[in-house]
Design an enzyme around this catalytic site. Structure first.
Site, PDB file in Angstrom:
ATOM      1  N   GLY A   1      24.050 -34.436  17.141  1.00  0.00           N
ATOM      2  CA  GLY A   1      22.709 -34.959  17.371  1.00  0.00           C
ATOM      3  C   GLY A   1      21.993 -34.263  18.497  1.00  0.00           C
TER       4      GLY A   1
ATOM      5  N   ASP B   1      22.897 -30.796  19.840  1.00  0.00           N
ATOM      6  CA  ASP B   1      22.751 -29.400  19.417  1.00  0.00           C
ATOM      7  C   ASP B   1      22.761 -29.354  17.895  1.00  0.00           C
ATOM      8  OD1 ASP B   1      22.598 -26.670  19.344  1.00  0.00           O
ATOM      9  OD2 ASP B   1      24.656 -26.311  20.007  1.00  0.00           O
TER      10      ASP B   1
ATOM     11  N   ASN C   1      16.911 -43.956  17.035  1.00  0.00           N
ATOM     12  CA  ASN C   1      16.403 -42.733  16.412  1.00  0.00           C
ATOM     13  C   ASN C   1      16.341 -42.911  14.905  1.00  0.00           C
ATOM     14  OD1 ASN C   1      18.185 -40.656  14.750  1.00  0.00           O
ATOM     15  ND2 ASN C   1      19.594 -41.810  16.085  1.00  0.00           N
TER      16      ASN C   1
ATOM     17  N   PHE D   1      18.015 -36.316   9.781  1.00  0.00           N
ATOM     18  CA  PHE D   1      18.673 -35.027   9.538  1.00  0.00           C
ATOM     19  C   PHE D   1      17.679 -33.859   9.586  1.00  0.00           C
ATOM     20  CE2 PHE D   1      22.454 -36.781   6.796  1.00  0.00           C
ATOM     21  CZ  PHE D   1      23.050 -37.273   7.943  1.00  0.00           C
TER      22      PHE D   1
ATOM     23  N   SER E   1      24.835 -42.194   8.511  1.00  0.00           N
ATOM     24  CA  SER E   1      23.551 -42.283   9.201  1.00  0.00           C
ATOM     25  C   SER E   1      22.638 -43.253   8.452  1.00  0.00           C
ATOM     26  CB  SER E   1      22.880 -40.911   9.264  1.00  0.00           C
ATOM     27  OG  SER E   1      21.536 -41.047   9.710  1.00  0.00           O
TER      28      SER E   1
ATOM     29  N   ASN F   1      19.451 -43.181   8.560  1.00  0.00           N
ATOM     30  CA  ASN F   1      18.102 -42.610   8.556  1.00  0.00           C
ATOM     31  C   ASN F   1      17.777 -41.726   7.356  1.00  0.00           C
ATOM     32  OD1 ASN F   1      17.536 -43.837  11.094  1.00  0.00           O
ATOM     33  ND2 ASN F   1      18.754 -42.239  12.075  1.00  0.00           N
ATOM     34  N   THR F   2      18.706 -41.612   6.422  1.00  0.00           N
ATOM     35  CA  THR F   2      18.443 -40.947   5.144  1.00  0.00           C
ATOM     36  C   THR F   2      18.622 -41.990   4.051  1.00  0.00           C
ATOM     37  OG1 THR F   2      19.166 -38.767   5.928  1.00  0.00           O
ATOM     38  CG2 THR F   2      19.211 -39.148   3.549  1.00  0.00           C
TER      39      THR F   2
ATOM     40  N   LYS G   1      32.953 -39.758   9.253  1.00  0.00           N
ATOM     41  CA  LYS G   1      32.252 -40.583  10.247  1.00  0.00           C
ATOM     42  C   LYS G   1      31.788 -41.870   9.574  1.00  0.00           C
ATOM     43  CE  LYS G   1      28.910 -40.240  14.016  1.00  0.00           C
ATOM     44  NZ  LYS G   1      28.107 -39.288  14.812  1.00  0.00           N
TER      45      LYS G   1
ATOM     46  N   ASN H   1      29.185 -44.532  13.917  1.00  0.00           N
ATOM     47  CA  ASN H   1      27.825 -44.018  13.974  1.00  0.00           C
ATOM     48  C   ASN H   1      26.916 -45.059  14.633  1.00  0.00           C
ATOM     49  OD1 ASN H   1      25.511 -42.393  13.381  1.00  0.00           O
ATOM     50  ND2 ASN H   1      26.508 -41.652  11.531  1.00  0.00           N
TER      51      ASN H   1
ATOM     52  N   GLY I   1      28.264 -46.033  22.859  1.00  0.00           N
ATOM     53  CA  GLY I   1      27.999 -46.727  24.115  1.00  0.00           C
ATOM     54  C   GLY I   1      28.845 -46.311  25.293  1.00  0.00           C
TER      55      GLY I   1
END
Length: 363
Positions: free
Chosen positions: A68, A70, A116, A120, A181, A183-184, A223, A252, A302
């Site tokens: 996330g 690099d 966030n 991706f 994730s 977010n997709t 993951k 995640n 965390g």
């Protein structure tokens, strides 16, 4: 102390702009070998008690940088100078994609967290491959986190992860399959048992073919999300083991919002940072209990302090990863956590970090 003085100024800048400034600074650092060496001497904690080895890879300390930061493999050499034990690049998608519309990154200062919904954003496997060719590889394990393109239907998702393996196999020391994730759209559906075994089997088969062809072993790590029910996580872990997965990242970001105070608490996306610390540690405990140490676990969620890291290791993690903690504690977070971890180990009579792993199960 220096970072606590600078942080209010950095936090006055849009978080994604601040991230891009950090990437630019690390690119500049990479052009100066002398300065890189000075940073490494100052940040690296040398202590044999922190060392461990998994998958044939040597880790000088257990504190890694999560995927996330690099995303495109541009600054892992500069990040090495900050004292991490491993660095994970990505998530990387086969085709370049912009990700979700901006703004898509929020600091929850009152909660020591981030939300966030980057989606991706990636320059794609070929551009990332070029970066690996032109950026010197430092002497620590580099992981590559693979994602799928937004336009790829779930039925064809395995082809995206396989593409990532094909193009980047020589460059990564381990590969992470990111199907967790939030977010997709529909990505987390790949964790359902009806989809998971076939997906992982295809990926493992491709890795095995590359191993035979190139004579290079690269472990495949899954993951997982923290929002699965206890029954679901048991099924996911069991399926991963039966498919031949060689490691797990737990966990995640979460879509839960319990107990938050920030004005951004209702923003869509994955929540990371302090609000996730207990939930991820409890999940590590459950996964370790199920796997009985059969495969290594990387604990994430965390981690800000040495005690946070210690508790995850004691719950069953072999290594840990930070990201949000670095935003709040600064670039020297690996140094701080490692020094704090050594003190805790001394206080509790542990002679090595490996002795800590799973120790909470013996109490």
């Amino acid at each position: 102390m220096v970072y606590s003085t600078l942080r209010p100024m950095l936090f006055s800048v849009d978080p994604e702009k601040a991230h891009n400034l950090s990437i630019s600074a690390l690119k500049l650092l990479q052009t100066n070998p002398f300065l890189m060496n000075q940073y490494y001497k100052r940040m690296n904690v040398k202590d044999p008690r922190l060392k461990s080895s998994y998958w044939g890879l040597d880790f000088n300390n257990p504190v890694g940088l999560a995927a996330g930061f690099d995303k495109n493999g541009e600054v892992y050499s500069g990040l090495y100078a900050l004292g991490f034990g491993t660095i994970e690049v990505g998530s990387v998608t086969p085709l370049p994609q912009e990700g979700n519309p901006k703004p898509r990154l929020y600091r929850l200062k009152e909660d020591n967290g981030l939300i966030n919904r980057m989606g991706f954003n990636s320059k794609g496997v070929y551009e990332v491959g070029k970066n690996f060719v032109t950026t010197a590889k430092p002497p620590l394990p580099i992981g590559i986190n693979l994602g799928k393109n937004k336009i790829t239907p779930n039925e064809e998702a395995a082809l995206d992860y396989i593409k990532g393996l094909e193009v980047l196999y020589k460059h990564g020391d381990y590969f992470v399959i990111n199907i967790s994730s939030p977010n997709t759209k529909n990505l987390r559906d790949l964790q359902h048992i009806t989809n998971l075994h076939g997906l992982l089997t295809q990926i493992i088969n491709k890795r095995n073919n590359l191993l035979k062809e190139l004579k290079l072993y690269r472990p495949i790590i899954l993951k997982v999300a923290p929002d699965l029910t206890p029954n679901q996580i048991e099924q996911v872990v069991g399926t991963a083991l039966s498919a031949g997965i060689e490691g797990l990242i737990v966990s995640n970001t979460t879509i839960e919002r319990e107990g938050l105070h920030s004005v951004y608490k209702k923003e869509e996306g994955g929540l990371s940072g302090k609000p996730l610390v207990q939930k991820s540690t409890e999940l590590i405990y459950k996964v370790y209990k199920q796997t009985q140490g059969k495969i290594p676990i990387i604990g994430s969620g965390g981690i800000f302090t040495g005690m946070d890291a210690f508790e995850k290791l004691a719950a069953g993690a072999n290594l840990v990863q930070v990201y949000t903690g670095m935003i709040y504690r600064g670039a020297s977070i690996a140094k701080h956590i490692n020094n704090e971890l050594i003190k805790i180990m001394d206080q509790r009579g542990f002679n090595s970090v490996e002795e800590v792993i799973g120790s909470a199960h013996q109490e």
